[in-house]
Design an enzyme around this catalytic site. Structure first.
Site, short mmCIF file in Angstrom:
data_model
loop_
_atom_site.label_atom_id
_atom_site.label_comp_id
_atom_site.label_asym_id
_atom_site.label_seq_id
_atom_site.Cartn_x
_atom_site.Cartn_y
_atom_site.Cartn_z
CD GLU A 93 -2.69 -1.30 2.50
OE1 GLU A 93 -3.46 -0.37 2.78
OE2 GLU A 93 -2.52 -2.30 3.23
CB SER A 97 -6.07 -1.41 1.24
OG SER A 97 -5.98 -0.25 2.00
CE1 TYR A 113 -7.14 4.02 -0.35
CE2 TYR A 113 -6.62 1.76 -0.90
CZ TYR A 113 -6.88 2.74 0.04
OH TYR A 113 -6.90 2.40 1.36
NE ARG A 121 -13.03 1.86 6.37
CZ ARG A 121 -11.93 1.61 5.67
NH1 ARG A 121 -11.02 2.54 5.47
NH2 ARG A 121 -11.72 0.40 5.16
CG ASP A 140 -14.20 -2.06 6.23
OD1 ASP A 140 -14.57 -0.89 6.42
OD2 ASP A 140 -13.11 -2.37 5.71
CD GLU A 157 -10.50 -5.80 6.64
OE1 GLU A 157 -9.32 -5.45 6.84
OE2 GLU A 157 -10.89 -6.35 5.59
CG ASN A 206 -7.61 0.32 7.83
OD1 ASN A 206 -6.60 0.71 8.41
ND2 ASN A 206 -7.73 0.32 6.52
N GLY A 258 -7.20 4.98 5.22
CA GLY A 258 -6.74 5.88 4.18
C GLY A 258 -7.22 7.31 4.41
#
Length: 310
Positions: free
Chosen positions: A15, A143, A210, A252, A254, A271, A273, A277
């Site tokens: 990433e 990601s 992205y 964050r 999901d 999951e 994060n 991002g």
């Protein structure tokens, strides 16, 4: 005098490019908030990083993504240097990066999640490890790097085509139909619920997250148009995951929301994060704006709440 902040960005994970974009955006936002900002492109040379942090800044803004920057490694170095840094500490970072461990910890907090299993990549060449459709992903990447959905009728390519190593561990989970939801947490506050509607092949993969290409990007619906009970459950579940994993700063989480069989449906945690991002396409800045915070205000809050675990 204004505080000095070093933004760590780049790194050596898959990433890297996203991290460079995140770091640049955050550095600009912090300068707008009147911080004195330096930008450091992190390599494997830890001695060079230590040298770049002399004299020590008042705080580190960690804009690294993926392995070595998000999994507790660089956090351990910053703990040794005793420089306050944004986002989660060593243990929370390591736990959240390991999807199996994270799901176990979050499940203990009462948040439902698909039950998966760990297999060696070479086992996938021998046949399906569970009934289709199912999801295959590396257990310690972010990601959506390396994620594959195996559906009915798919010709499953040899693992060499995908790029997996034969003895590499992979997490296999039942595919949950329905909708993709995500929630950002800022300290002790869940900001909003966003529904992600991917275009293209319908999967919110790395490119959809992205890319500026309208053929592969995704539409973000904020606030998500879901039943009020599900919206509240997603907020509560994201905060529960943040706390159970020991996260701090911003995270964050999901989810999949299965509304295909009954209403109001079922919510499943996927999951968390710990280094979300921060690019122009990213979900956290978008949810912060929805909550009334500019990117400069969000980044300033993160710096002011930077800390060391020890």
């Amino acid at each position: 005098m204004s505080k000095s902040v070093a933004v760590l960005m780049g790194g050596v994970s898959a990433e890297r490019e996203v991290s460079l974009n995140s770091g640049a955006a955050c550095a600009t936002a912090l300068r707008e908030a009147n911080y004195r900002v330096s930008e450091i492109d992190v390599s494997r040379d830890m001695a060079a990083l230590v040298a770049a942090l002399e004299p020590a800044p008042d705080a580190i803004f960690n804009a690294l993504h993926g392995r070595w920057g998000e999994d507790g490694c660089v956090q351990g170095l910053l703990e040794l240097l005793q420089i306050p840094y944004t986002h989660s500490g060593v243990l929370a970072s390591a736990l959240a990066m390991d999807k199996v461990m994270a799901k176990s910890v979050v499940a203990a907090a009462g948040v439902a999640s698909p039950t998966g299993l760990i297999v060696k990549a070479k086992e996938l060449d021998r046949g399906d490890p569970m009934p289709r459709p199912y999801v295959v992903k590396p257990p310690r990447e972010g990601s959506s790097v390396g994620v594959r959905i195996v559906r009915e009728g798919d010709n499953q390519p040899p693992i060499a085509v995908i790029g997996w190593q034969p003895d590499q561990d992979l997490l296999v989970e039942p595919f949950v139909p329905g909708r993709e939801l995500t929630v950002s947490v800022m300290g002790d506050r869940a900001l909003a619920v966003t529904e992600i509607k991917p275009l293209g092949d319908g999967f919110y993969d790395y490119d959809a997250k992205y890319s500026d290409d309208s053929q592969v990007a995704a539409v973000h619906v904020i606030p998500a148009e879901v039943p009020e009970s599900i919206y509240t459950q997603a907020l509560d579940a994201s905060l529960a995951a943040h706390k159970a994993l020991g996260c701090r700063g911003v995270s964050r989480s999901d989810f999949r929301y299965d509304d295909t069989v009954k209403q109001p449906g079922e919510l499943y945690y996927l999951e968390t994060n710990t280094q979300p991002g921060m690019t122009s396409n990213s979900l956290v800045p978008e949810q912060a704006r929805h909550a009334g915070l500019s990117l400069s205000e969000l980044c300033a809050w993160m710096v002011e709440n930077a800390a060391c675990d020890s």
